[in-house]
Design an enzyme around this catalytic site. Structure first.
Site: not given
Length: 130
Positions: A60-61, A91, A96, A103
């Site tokens: 999380a950013v 996952e 997104n 990734y």
């Protein structure tokens, strides 16, 4: 270093489905056996190693800090911290696109699909050998 409450706030700002994790839940994950807990001023990654597999549980950013390389730095550090693990899994919600692109740029490839895993959105399982 981020506190658990700050991590929970960043997670709340980053995720709605499934529901954001509480400070207590994040703390449990960060201290579980095999946990890898990486924190920056406005971002964090929680993962774990079980046997010869590693798993990214969440990245999380803070919205104000996105697109500055924090997510990439955290995932890269996680890959380096995986010790004897042979592979890494995670996952991500199929909608997104920025996370999937990140990734994939780090060598992850689709290994599966979980239909409607995030409510109406599929979950894409990504994997990479270390």
């Amino acid at each position: 270093m981020l506190t658990l409450d700050e991590m929970a706030e960043i997670h709340r700002l980053s995720f709605t489905v499934p529901r954001p994790w509480s400070a207590a839940e994040l703390g449990d994950m960060a201290t579980a056996q095999g946990a890898i807990d990486l924190r920056r001023q406005q971002a964090f990654l929680l993962g774990r190693i079980v046997a010869d597999e590693a798993e990214v549980l969440t990245v999380a950013v803070h919205p104000d800090a996105r697109r500055a390389g924090l997510g990439r730095a955290l995932v890269t550090e996680f890959l380096g911290a995986c010790g004897d693990a042979a592979s890494v899994f995670l996952e991500v919600a199929a909608d997104n696109a920025p996370a999937i692109a990140l990734y994939q740029s780090l060598g992850f490839q689709q290994a599966g699909l979980r239909k409607r895993y995030y409510g109406d959105v599929d979950g894409v399982v990504l994997a990479r050998k270390i």
